[in-house]
Design a protein around this motif. Sequence first.
Motif, PDB file in Angstrom:
ATOM      1  N   ASP A  30       0.931  -1.336   0.408  1.00 49.34           N
ATOM      2  CA  ASP A  30       0.102  -0.065   0.097  1.00 49.34           C
ATOM      3  C   ASP A  30       0.902   1.126   0.049  1.00 49.34           C
ATOM      4  N   SER A  31       0.468   2.185  -0.580  1.00 58.19           N
ATOM      5  CA  SER A  31       1.277   3.403  -0.803  1.00 58.19           C
ATOM      6  C   SER A  31       1.458   4.554   0.130  1.00 58.19           C
ATOM      7  N   GLU A  32       0.474   4.440   1.103  1.00 59.03           N
ATOM      8  CA  GLU A  32       0.709   5.128   2.381  1.00 59.03           C
ATOM      9  C   GLU A  32       1.975   4.571   3.063  1.00 59.03           C
ATOM     10  N   ARG A  33       1.999   3.491   3.748  1.00 57.70           N
ATOM     11  CA  ARG A  33       3.066   2.946   4.086  1.00 57.70           C
ATOM     12  C   ARG A  33       4.546   3.252   3.353  1.00 57.70           C
ATOM     13  N   VAL A  34       4.296   2.734   2.029  1.00 53.37           N
ATOM     14  CA  VAL A  34       5.439   3.091   1.402  1.00 53.37           C
ATOM     15  C   VAL A  34       6.026   4.527   1.391  1.00 53.37           C
TER      16      VAL A  34
ATOM     17  N   LEU B 183       5.588   6.665   3.684  1.00 55.24           N
ATOM     18  CA  LEU B 183       6.037   6.926   5.106  1.00 55.24           C
ATOM     19  C   LEU B 183       7.648   6.283   5.164  1.00 55.24           C
ATOM     20  N   ILE B 184       7.685   5.034   4.885  1.00 50.50           N
ATOM     21  CA  ILE B 184       9.021   4.647   4.950  1.00 50.50           C
ATOM     22  C   ILE B 184      10.040   5.070   3.899  1.00 50.50           C
ATOM     23  N   VAL B 185       9.610   5.682   2.639  1.00 52.02           N
ATOM     24  CA  VAL B 185      10.532   6.358   1.745  1.00 52.02           C
ATOM     25  C   VAL B 185      10.951   7.637   2.448  1.00 52.02           C
ATOM     26  N   GLU B 186       9.833   8.627   3.029  1.00 52.57           N
ATOM     27  CA  GLU B 186      10.272   9.655   3.620  1.00 52.57           C
ATOM     28  C   GLU B 186      11.118   9.653   4.775  1.00 52.57           C
ATOM     29  N   LEU B 187      11.087   8.553   5.541  1.00 50.38           N
ATOM     30  CA  LEU B 187      11.807   8.459   6.621  1.00 50.38           C
ATOM     31  C   LEU B 187      13.217   7.971   6.189  1.00 50.38           C
ATOM     32  N   THR B 188      13.353   7.151   5.223  1.00 52.70           N
ATOM     33  CA  THR B 188      14.531   6.587   4.704  1.00 52.70           C
ATOM     34  C   THR B 188      15.155   7.930   4.065  1.00 52.70           C
TER      35      THR B 188
ATOM     36  N   LEU C 128       0.234  -5.422   5.042  1.00 51.52           N
ATOM     37  CA  LEU C 128       0.811  -4.552   5.898  1.00 51.52           C
ATOM     38  C   LEU C 128      -0.145  -3.320   6.438  1.00 51.52           C
ATOM     39  N   ASP C 129      -1.258  -3.118   5.967  1.00 48.47           N
ATOM     40  CA  ASP C 129      -2.024  -2.145   6.661  1.00 48.47           C
ATOM     41  C   ASP C 129      -2.682  -2.840   7.952  1.00 48.47           C
ATOM     42  N   LYS C 130      -2.634  -3.923   8.457  1.00 52.06           N
ATOM     43  CA  LYS C 130      -2.860  -4.735   9.370  1.00 52.06           C
ATOM     44  C   LYS C 130      -2.091  -4.724  10.492  1.00 52.06           C
ATOM     45  N   ILE C 131      -0.714  -4.356  10.141  1.00 52.84           N
ATOM     46  CA  ILE C 131       0.611  -4.348  11.054  1.00 52.84           C
ATOM     47  C   ILE C 131       0.258  -3.019  11.924  1.00 52.84           C
ATOM     48  N   HIS C 132       0.262  -2.875  13.336  1.00 50.65           N
ATOM     49  CA  HIS C 132      -0.064  -1.736  13.953  1.00 50.65           C
ATOM     50  C   HIS C 132       0.758  -0.433  13.780  1.00 50.65           C
ATOM     51  N   ASP C 133       1.962  -0.891  13.493  1.00 51.92           N
ATOM     52  CA  ASP C 133       2.957   0.359  13.387  1.00 51.92           C
ATOM     53  C   ASP C 133       4.205   0.021  12.320  1.00 51.92           C
ATOM     54  N   ILE C 134       5.075   0.886  12.146  1.00 51.10           N
ATOM     55  CA  ILE C 134       6.156   0.789  11.600  1.00 51.10           C
ATOM     56  C   ILE C 134       7.509   1.067  12.349  1.00 51.10           C
TER      57      ILE C 134
ATOM     58  N   LYS D 232       3.785   9.891  14.341  1.00 48.31           N
ATOM     59  CA  LYS D 232       2.638   9.483  13.756  1.00 48.31           C
ATOM     60  C   LYS D 232       2.272  10.232  12.774  1.00 48.31           C
ATOM     61  N   LYS D 233       2.079   9.747  11.653  1.00 46.63           N
ATOM     62  CA  LYS D 233       1.494  10.699  10.396  1.00 46.63           C
ATOM     63  C   LYS D 233       0.528   9.820   9.597  1.00 46.63           C
ATOM     64  N   SER D 234      -0.632  10.437   9.265  1.00 46.20           N
ATOM     65  CA  SER D 234      -1.604   9.590   8.436  1.00 46.20           C
ATOM     66  C   SER D 234      -2.002   8.509   9.307  1.00 46.20           C
ATOM     67  N   ASN D 235      -2.020   8.846  10.661  1.00 49.96           N
ATOM     68  CA  ASN D 235      -2.751   7.867  11.440  1.00 49.96           C
ATOM     69  C   ASN D 235      -2.022   6.576  11.822  1.00 49.96           C
ATOM     70  N   ILE D 236      -0.805   6.564  11.236  1.00 45.43           N
ATOM     71  CA  ILE D 236       0.275   5.396  11.320  1.00 45.43           C
ATOM     72  C   ILE D 236       1.283   5.821  12.446  1.00 45.43           C
ATOM     73  N   LEU D 237       1.222   4.930  13.178  1.00 42.89           N
ATOM     74  CA  LEU D 237       2.416   4.923  14.305  1.00 42.89           C
ATOM     75  C   LEU D 237       3.881   4.333  13.836  1.00 42.89           C
ATOM     76  N   ILE D 238       4.798   5.356  14.100  1.00 44.93           N
ATOM     77  CA  ILE D 238       6.275   4.786  13.718  1.00 44.93           C
ATOM     78  C   ILE D 238       6.775   4.848  15.012  1.00 44.93           C
ATOM     79  N   GLU D 239       7.338   3.914  15.270  1.00 43.29           N
ATOM     80  CA  GLU D 239       8.490   3.610  16.404  1.00 43.29           C
ATOM     81  C   GLU D 239       9.933   3.697  15.884  1.00 43.29           C
ATOM     82  N   ILE D 240      10.694   4.522  16.270  1.00 41.43           N
ATOM     83  CA  ILE D 240      12.306   4.497  16.229  1.00 41.43           C
ATOM     84  C   ILE D 240      12.894   3.972  17.470  1.00 41.43           C
TER      85      ILE D 240
END
Length: 163
Positions: free
Chosen positions: A16-20, A22-27, A57-63, A100-108
Amino acid sequence: MIKQSSPKLKYEKQIDSERVSLIVELTDFFNKYKIDYMLGGGTACELIKEKEIYKPLDKIHDIDFHVWETQKEQLNQQIEELRRAGYEIVSKTDYKVQIKKSNILIEILFIFDENGNICFRTTDPANNGKRCCTKDCFEKQSLIINNKTVNVVNQKYCECLYS
């Protein structure tokens, strides 16, 4: 589209493009500030599997991303750039930053070497509040995600944490 960047292409996947994005932005963020990172957790394990994705992937609660604890200050100095890019800073602790962005939690999650193992802290009281794997579990591999190279953990990491 995802490709493993090794001499032998093992797979390509659409995700899904939303998670992609976010991953690309953070990379891009990590690379800009020369922060050594790896995509980790369930998202990374789903991406590097040779089999079909068993959980969308959209069912995984965070990145999850892993960053060396020695780079914590460097990350914290640049955290305002993430806020300006639309990320909400959910929390900052000694062992992780949650955004968090687009209602997706990201943990570093900050990783550290302990007696030859690589560990990160958790809130789980089991194992003294940390998860550890051998160093080879944190040997990076690269995936090409929408024409962007992303550092990810390897299959041994997934076996260590999820078996």
